[in-house]
Scaffold this motif. Structure first.
Motif, mmCIF file in Angstrom:
data_model
loop_
_atom_site.group_PDB
_atom_site.id
_atom_site.type_symbol
_atom_site.label_atom_id
_atom_site.label_comp_id
_atom_site.label_asym_id
_atom_site.label_seq_id
_atom_site.Cartn_x
_atom_site.Cartn_y
_atom_site.Cartn_z
ATOM 1 N N GLU A 187 0.767 -1.160 -0.054
ATOM 2 C CA GLU A 187 -0.010 0.079 -0.100
ATOM 3 C C GLU A 187 0.993 1.142 0.155
ATOM 4 O O GLU A 187 1.799 1.448 0.954
ATOM 5 C CB GLU A 187 -0.864 0.007 1.222
ATOM 6 C CG GLU A 187 -1.919 1.167 1.218
ATOM 7 C CD GLU A 187 -2.711 1.310 2.368
ATOM 8 O OE1 GLU A 187 -3.457 2.532 2.589
ATOM 9 O OE2 GLU A 187 -2.692 0.391 3.368
ATOM 10 N N LEU A 201 1.773 -5.763 2.848
ATOM 11 C CA LEU A 201 0.493 -6.387 3.342
ATOM 12 C C LEU A 201 0.622 -7.972 2.798
ATOM 13 O O LEU A 201 1.460 -8.226 1.733
ATOM 14 C CB LEU A 201 -0.675 -6.010 2.574
ATOM 15 C CG LEU A 201 -0.865 -4.254 2.577
ATOM 16 C CD1 LEU A 201 -1.884 -4.062 1.802
ATOM 17 C CD2 LEU A 201 -1.216 -3.987 3.986
ATOM 18 N N PRO A 256 -5.969 -8.026 -0.112
ATOM 19 C CA PRO A 256 -5.900 -6.555 0.537
ATOM 20 C C PRO A 256 -7.084 -6.270 1.209
ATOM 21 O O PRO A 256 -7.266 -5.294 2.292
ATOM 22 C CB PRO A 256 -5.858 -5.481 -0.794
ATOM 23 C CG PRO A 256 -5.337 -6.526 -1.850
ATOM 24 C CD PRO A 256 -5.576 -8.051 -1.419
ATOM 25 N N GLN A 291 -8.543 -7.616 3.435
ATOM 26 C CA GLN A 291 -8.670 -8.197 4.976
ATOM 27 C C GLN A 291 -7.872 -7.094 5.733
ATOM 28 O O GLN A 291 -8.012 -6.800 6.932
ATOM 29 C CB GLN A 291 -7.957 -9.414 5.165
ATOM 30 C CG GLN A 291 -6.498 -9.371 4.623
ATOM 31 C CD GLN A 291 -5.738 -10.908 5.057
ATOM 32 O OE1 GLN A 291 -6.296 -11.743 4.570
ATOM 33 N NE2 GLN A 291 -4.823 -11.031 5.527
ATOM 34 N N HIS A 292 -7.126 -6.197 5.069
ATOM 35 C CA HIS A 292 -6.354 -5.088 5.535
ATOM 36 C C HIS A 292 -7.062 -3.776 5.548
ATOM 37 O O HIS A 292 -6.764 -3.087 6.383
ATOM 38 C CB HIS A 292 -5.129 -4.886 5.015
ATOM 39 C CG HIS A 292 -4.100 -6.090 5.154
ATOM 40 N ND1 HIS A 292 -3.325 -6.440 6.321
ATOM 41 C CD2 HIS A 292 -3.877 -7.205 4.139
ATOM 42 C CE1 HIS A 292 -2.683 -7.616 6.160
ATOM 43 N NE2 HIS A 292 -2.945 -7.852 4.693
ATOM 44 N N TYR A 352 0.901 1.863 10.358
ATOM 45 C CA TYR A 352 0.194 0.717 10.764
ATOM 46 C C TYR A 352 0.991 -0.269 10.044
ATOM 47 O O TYR A 352 1.639 -0.354 8.985
ATOM 48 C CB TYR A 352 -1.270 0.813 10.809
ATOM 49 C CG TYR A 352 -1.481 0.995 9.229
ATOM 50 C CD1 TYR A 352 -1.603 0.318 8.008
ATOM 51 C CD2 TYR A 352 -1.934 2.478 9.154
ATOM 52 C CE1 TYR A 352 -1.682 0.750 6.885
ATOM 53 C CE2 TYR A 352 -2.173 3.085 7.943
ATOM 54 C CZ TYR A 352 -2.205 2.325 6.851
ATOM 55 O OH TYR A 352 -2.376 2.861 5.400
ATOM 56 N N GLY A 353 0.889 -1.669 10.482
ATOM 57 C CA GLY A 353 1.571 -2.764 9.796
ATOM 58 C C GLY A 353 2.942 -2.619 9.843
ATOM 59 O O GLY A 353 3.522 -2.001 10.795
ATOM 60 N N LEU A 403 -7.930 0.959 10.607
ATOM 61 C CA LEU A 403 -6.517 0.767 11.149
ATOM 62 C C LEU A 403 -5.920 2.068 12.019
ATOM 63 O O LEU A 403 -4.826 1.882 12.633
ATOM 64 C CB LEU A 403 -5.507 0.064 10.152
ATOM 65 C CG LEU A 403 -5.921 -0.989 9.381
ATOM 66 C CD1 LEU A 403 -4.954 -1.198 8.343
ATOM 67 C CD2 LEU A 403 -5.924 -1.881 10.465
#
Length: 232
Positions: free
Chosen positions: A65, A101, A105, A107-108, A151-152, A217
């Motif tokens: 992303e 990711l 996608p 699910q995120h 995030y992530g 998120l």
């Protein structure tokens, strides 16, 4: 100014065809809305290992992303009104926000508006190259990395492009889509709503109304051991 403009035609799309029906000579990319901000989701498989520093840093990613924004505001834990006004009124350095990711996608970005687009493989190559060219490099020719992503798993990277009122994150996304061959007008994509309205006009998708809000998120900036989240 931007919240007022953002009320223009924001929509969410669902794919016109299933992934299994996608032509082999096309690439599926997504545009996701994070409140007033938008970003691109690109399959890692179309990104060469040496194209982006994030591709090398996170080799197991299925997608990346990519967002872009004002360098100071986007990374600030509490940007405040002054940083926001400065970002809009004076051209200032930009920054890339790239998140790795794993898995689909959707699910995120559960609950976030997302547009699914099919572009040519040549368009995907141009898109990846344009993002690569946006990276600012140091005197040794190396990309300049900053802190971890909001995030992530990911990072911020310095960009050579400059942010201002008429070159927002959404304009930047529209420019990259135009690089990929999508018929959009970046000058008319200042807000997320304006960008998504253009995509709705040019795509065969089912659309439903959506009200601007924070990405699921996003959260207040946590401790150093956790990822952080701030809109750009």
């Amino acid at each position: 100014m931007l919240p007022a403009l953002a009320l223009v035609g924001l929509v969410v799309f669902t794919p016109a065809v299933r992934a299994a029906e996608t032509a082999p000579d096309t690439v599926t990319v997504h545009v996701v809305a994070h409140g007033w901000h938008s970003g691109l989701v690109i399959p890692a498989a179309v990104i060469d290992a040496d194209a982006w520093p994030a591709r090398r840093a996170f080799p197991d990613a299925d997608y990346f992303e990519v967002g872009w924004g004002d360098r100071a505001f986007y990374q600030a834990s509490d940007p405040g009104l002054w940083l926001g006004l400065r970002a809009l009124l004076w051209p200032s350095p930009g920054v890339l926000h790239i998140v790795a990711l794993r898995g689909a996608p959707a699910q995120h970005v559960a609950g976030a508006p997302i547009a699914t687009l099919e572009i040519s493989r040549e368009g995907a190559r141009r898109l990846v190259a344009a993002i690569s060219a946006s990276h600012e490099r140091d005197a040794q020719g190396q990309p300049i990395a900053f802190g971890p992503s909001l995030y992530g798993q990911g990072r911020f990277y310095a960009s050579v492009e400059r942010f201002h009122l008429f070159a927002t994150c959404n304009v930047w996304v529209a420019r990259r889509l135009r690089d990929a061959g999508v018929a959009v007008r970046p000058a008319l994509a200042i807000t997320t709503g304006m960008l998504f309205a253009q995509l709705a006009q040019g795509a065969q998708h089912r659309s439903v109304p959506w009200a601007p809000g924070p990405h699921p998120l996003q959260a207040p900036r946590p401790t150093d051991s956790q990822p952080s989240a701030t809109p750009n």
